[in-house]
Motif scaffolding. Structure first.
Motif, mmCIF file in Angstrom:
data_model
loop_
_atom_site.group_PDB
_atom_site.id
_atom_site.type_symbol
_atom_site.label_atom_id
_atom_site.label_comp_id
_atom_site.label_asym_id
_atom_site.label_seq_id
_atom_site.Cartn_x
_atom_site.Cartn_y
_atom_site.Cartn_z
ATOM 1 N N UNK A 1 -20.784 -47.834 -45.590
ATOM 2 C CA UNK A 1 -19.539 -48.476 -45.162
ATOM 3 C C UNK A 1 -18.666 -47.454 -44.432
ATOM 4 N N UNK A 2 -18.051 -47.867 -43.344
ATOM 5 C CA UNK A 2 -17.230 -46.960 -42.558
ATOM 6 C C UNK A 2 -15.945 -46.600 -43.302
ATOM 7 N N UNK A 3 -15.392 -45.443 -42.917
ATOM 8 C CA UNK A 3 -14.224 -44.921 -43.611
ATOM 9 C C UNK A 3 -13.038 -45.869 -43.522
ATOM 10 N N UNK A 4 -12.810 -46.439 -42.340
ATOM 11 C CA UNK A 4 -11.631 -47.310 -42.181
ATOM 12 C C UNK A 4 -11.760 -48.546 -43.064
ATOM 13 N N UNK A 5 -13.006 -49.019 -43.290
ATOM 14 C CA UNK A 5 -13.197 -50.168 -44.169
ATOM 15 C C UNK A 5 -12.945 -49.774 -45.624
ATOM 16 N N UNK A 6 -13.430 -48.586 -46.006
ATOM 17 C CA UNK A 6 -13.190 -48.128 -47.370
ATOM 18 C C UNK A 6 -11.703 -47.971 -47.654
ATOM 19 N N UNK A 7 -10.999 -47.338 -46.714
ATOM 20 C CA UNK A 7 -9.553 -47.147 -46.901
ATOM 21 C C UNK A 7 -8.829 -48.489 -46.938
ATOM 22 N N UNK A 8 -9.250 -49.404 -46.078
ATOM 23 C CA UNK A 8 -8.613 -50.724 -46.041
ATOM 24 C C UNK A 8 -8.818 -51.461 -47.355
ATOM 25 N N UNK A 9 -10.056 -51.440 -47.861
ATOM 26 C CA UNK A 9 -10.335 -52.132 -49.123
ATOM 27 C C UNK A 9 -9.550 -51.508 -50.277
ATOM 28 N N UNK A 10 -9.489 -50.183 -50.300
ATOM 29 C CA UNK A 10 -8.730 -49.518 -51.362
ATOM 30 C C UNK A 10 -7.251 -49.883 -51.282
ATOM 31 N N UNK A 11 -6.693 -49.843 -50.069
ATOM 32 C CA UNK A 11 -5.273 -50.177 -49.900
ATOM 33 C C UNK A 11 -4.999 -51.633 -50.255
ATOM 34 N N UNK A 12 -5.897 -52.529 -49.816
ATOM 35 C CA UNK A 12 -5.717 -53.958 -50.113
ATOM 36 C C UNK A 12 -5.780 -54.201 -51.616
ATOM 37 N N UNK A 13 -6.763 -53.596 -52.281
ATOM 38 C CA UNK A 13 -6.908 -53.791 -53.726
ATOM 39 C C UNK A 13 -5.660 -53.332 -54.476
ATOM 40 N N UNK A 14 -5.203 -52.124 -54.160
ATOM 41 C CA UNK A 14 -4.012 -51.599 -54.828
ATOM 42 C C UNK A 14 -2.787 -52.450 -54.539
ATOM 43 N N UNK A 15 -2.646 -52.876 -53.280
ATOM 44 C CA UNK A 15 -1.479 -53.667 -52.909
ATOM 45 C C UNK A 15 -1.496 -55.034 -53.592
ATOM 46 N N UNK A 16 -2.669 -55.677 -53.623
ATOM 47 C CA UNK A 16 -2.754 -56.990 -54.265
ATOM 48 C C UNK A 16 -2.465 -56.884 -55.764
ATOM 49 N N UNK A 17 -3.001 -55.833 -56.398
ATOM 50 C CA UNK A 17 -2.709 -55.643 -57.817
ATOM 51 C C UNK A 17 -1.221 -55.422 -58.048
ATOM 52 N N UNK A 18 -0.611 -54.606 -57.164
ATOM 53 C CA UNK A 18 0.828 -54.353 -57.304
ATOM 54 C C UNK A 18 1.633 -55.627 -57.100
ATOM 55 N N UNK A 19 1.248 -56.413 -56.071
ATOM 56 C CA UNK A 19 1.967 -57.660 -55.805
ATOM 57 C C UNK A 19 1.789 -58.648 -56.951
ATOM 58 N N UNK A 20 0.545 -58.743 -57.477
ATOM 59 C CA UNK A 20 0.290 -59.668 -58.578
ATOM 60 C C UNK A 20 1.073 -59.262 -59.825
ATOM 61 N N UNK A 21 1.030 -57.973 -60.144
ATOM 62 C CA UNK A 21 1.746 -57.500 -61.326
ATOM 63 C C UNK A 21 3.245 -57.717 -61.199
ATOM 64 N N UNK A 22 3.772 -57.348 -60.033
ATOM 65 C CA UNK A 22 5.215 -57.534 -59.826
ATOM 66 C C UNK A 22 5.587 -59.006 -59.817
ATOM 67 N N UNK A 23 4.720 -59.863 -59.238
ATOM 68 C CA UNK A 23 5.014 -61.301 -59.213
ATOM 69 C C UNK A 23 5.049 -61.892 -60.608
ATOM 70 N N UNK A 24 4.049 -61.523 -61.424
ATOM 71 C CA UNK A 24 4.017 -62.017 -62.812
ATOM 72 C C UNK A 24 5.237 -61.514 -63.582
ATOM 73 N N UNK A 25 5.575 -60.239 -63.373
ATOM 74 C CA UNK A 25 6.735 -59.686 -64.070
ATOM 75 C C UNK A 25 8.024 -60.396 -63.655
ATOM 76 N N UNK A 26 8.156 -60.671 -62.349
ATOM 77 C CA UNK A 26 9.368 -61.354 -61.860
ATOM 78 C C UNK A 26 9.471 -62.750 -62.451
ATOM 79 N N UNK A 27 8.336 -63.477 -62.463
ATOM 80 C CA UNK A 27 8.363 -64.836 -63.019
ATOM 81 C C UNK A 27 8.667 -64.796 -64.509
ATOM 82 N N UNK A 28 8.049 -63.840 -65.207
ATOM 83 C CA UNK A 28 8.276 -63.755 -66.661
ATOM 84 C C UNK A 28 9.745 -63.477 -66.967
ATOM 85 N N UNK A 29 10.295 -62.466 -66.325
ATOM 86 C CA UNK A 29 11.699 -62.138 -66.599
ATOM 87 C C UNK A 29 12.639 -63.216 -66.080
ATOM 88 N N UNK A 30 12.234 -63.928 -65.042
ATOM 89 C CA UNK A 30 13.050 -65.044 -64.560
ATOM 90 C C UNK A 30 13.079 -66.171 -65.582
#
Length: 461
Positions: A1-30
């Motif tokens: 796999x090319x480097x740009x794809x690896x970096x993209x997948x890593x960034x996407x995974x981390x970002x989606x996890x962060x967004x999901x965690x923050x979204x769940x936390x926001x809904x819970x505290x709301x």
């Protein structure tokens, strides 16, 4: 796999996890915050109603109503303050309940506290808020007021909000994935350029440079890569020049060996074929020995001259130029005699700091070149005055457009004539280098069919 794809997948995974965690936390505290606010609002409503109803009950009890009248009065008060939402307890039992709900534990002591107490019950997809507190009256009766409210709509709103948030999260995630892939590919495009440049250089295109102009770490890597490529190109050029110098060295050695070898062969033939006196034989043997020693010294000096070794073997010393001229004339005597060419020399230079063997080689080369251009019966002149030496002939001359090139290695004006005469195009190139080593330069004056003057001028480089 090319480097740009690896970096993209890593960034996407981390970002989606962060967004999901923050979204769940926001809904819970709301949900927690809105639930607390809802309960707080109903508790404030209950406190106000309990206070008002307490005043009404106190007035009714002080009026001395009968039990029947008092029950009717209580029903009136409950309906007055909201019959569909309130339950009135007396001494732990219901005395008025017009709500559609049945209180499970009316005797629970929590409903007799002076501050409101609330619980939420989940029954058949319904969320019921039950809030109760004691009604303070100025008599001994123990009254408690219960507020029962269906808050299922609140949780339905929460579910809709969560569903909308999930939809927004999925859409945003898709957009973010696409953007990260595009941006990462764009940001790493200089690396692809570096890869192409490296491939081109490895395939022999040493002029290739990476077209990277960013100001980040990749740009600095690109700059370092181009510097490295320039150094590689310079090193390859140096190796090519070294190879050319070695080729010139071999040619120069061959060229320079001719004169002493000719003398050796000439004197050897004389010794073999001519009956000489003892003194003449000794002289011939001396010349052969001298030329053999000269061959040994000349090889070392030529290696030094071509920058292949250190200049330790080049020995600059004070030499009588008149004696040097006489020695050169003796060395050239035999070969010039065979060609029917005369050599006349004169020297008024005194002594100079030179390397005897190299300077002797310079003069012999100039005389040999003149001899190749001369005809039988011609005369070559070797003259030294002040800081100048000149070798003159009246031979075929050199065309004007060729004069600047005759000192180039392996360049020959008349290739057919030069090769026939045994030339290799290295004589004047070698003379030019020897002159430069002695702080002098060659100046060539020539006209076709009129002859050539080659000057060695000291004090100019």
């Amino acid at each position: 796999m090319k480097l740009w794809k690896k970096l993209s997948l890593a960034a996407v995974t981390l970002l989606l996890l962060a967004m999901l965690t923050s979204g769940v936390a926001v809904i819970y505290y709301s949900v927690e915050y809105n639930q607390e606010k809802t309960i707080e609002n109903y508790e404030q409503q209950l406190k106000y109603t309990a206070y008002s109803m307490g005043k009404e009950l106190e007035a009714g009890l002080q009026a001395g109503y009968s039990e029947t009248t008092m029950n009717s009065y209580v029903d009136f008060l409950v309906k007055k303050f909201g019959a569909a939402n309130y339950i009135l307890l007396k001494d732990g039992r219901e005395i008025c309940n017009l709500t559609p709900y049945k209180l499970s534990y009316p005797e629970d002591e929590r409903w007799r506290e002076e501050e409101p107490y609330s619980i939420i019950q989940n029954s058949e997809k319904q969320y019921i808020l039950i809030t109760g507190q004691r009604i303070l009256v100025g008599v001994s009766e123990d009254y408690s007021l219960m507020l029962v409210q269906d808050i299922s709509g609140f949780y339905e709103d929460i579910r809709r909000q969560a569903l909308y948030s999930l939809m927004i999260y999925l859409c945003a995630s898709l957009a973010v994935v696409i953007l990260i892939f595009l941006i990462t590919r764009k940001l790493l495009s200089p690396l692809r350029e570096l890869e192409r440049a490296a491939s081109d250089i490895s395939n022999g295109n040493l002029k290739r440079r990476a077209d990277v102009h960013t100001r980040d770490e990749v740009g600095r890597v690109g700059k370092a890569f181009n510097i490295m490529a320039e150094q590689i190109e310079e090193q390859v050029r140096s190796l090519e020049q070294e190879s050319e110098r070695r080729r010139q060295l071999l040619g120069s050695l061959t060229h320079e060996l001719k004169t002493p070898m000719t003398s050796i062969i000439g004197y050897s033939d004389t010794l073999l074929n001519v009956n000489l006196k003892k003194e003449q034989q000794q002289r011939a043997l001396y010349h052969i020995k001298e030329q053999c020693a000269r061959l040994e010294r000349l090889g070392s000096k030529l290696m030094s001259l071509m920058d292949l070794y250190d200049n330790d073997s080049i020995c600059i010393e004070e030499v009588s130029m008149e004696e040097l001229f006489r020695q050169v004339a003796q060395l050239e005597e035999h070969s010039l005699m065979q060609k029917g060419i005369n050599l006349e020399y004169s020297c008024a230079m005194g002594k100079r700091q030179v390397d005897r063997d190299l300077f002797e080689s310079l003069l012999i080369n100039l005389i040999d070149n003149s001899a190749k251009a001369s005809r039988e019966g011609d005369t070559i002149y070797l003259i030294g005055e002040d800081d100048r030496i000149v070798v003159k002939d009246h031979g075929c001359g050199i065309p004007k457009e060729e004069i600047d090139r005759v000192t180039e290695a392996f360049y020959m004006v008349d290739k057919a004539r030069s090769r026939k005469a045994g030339g290799s195009g290295l004589g004047l190139a070698l003379c030019s280098q020897i002159a430069r080593l002695h702080g002098a330069r060659l100046v060539i004056e020539s006209e076709p069919l009129k002859g050539t003057n080659v000057w060695v001028i000291f004090g100019e480089s």
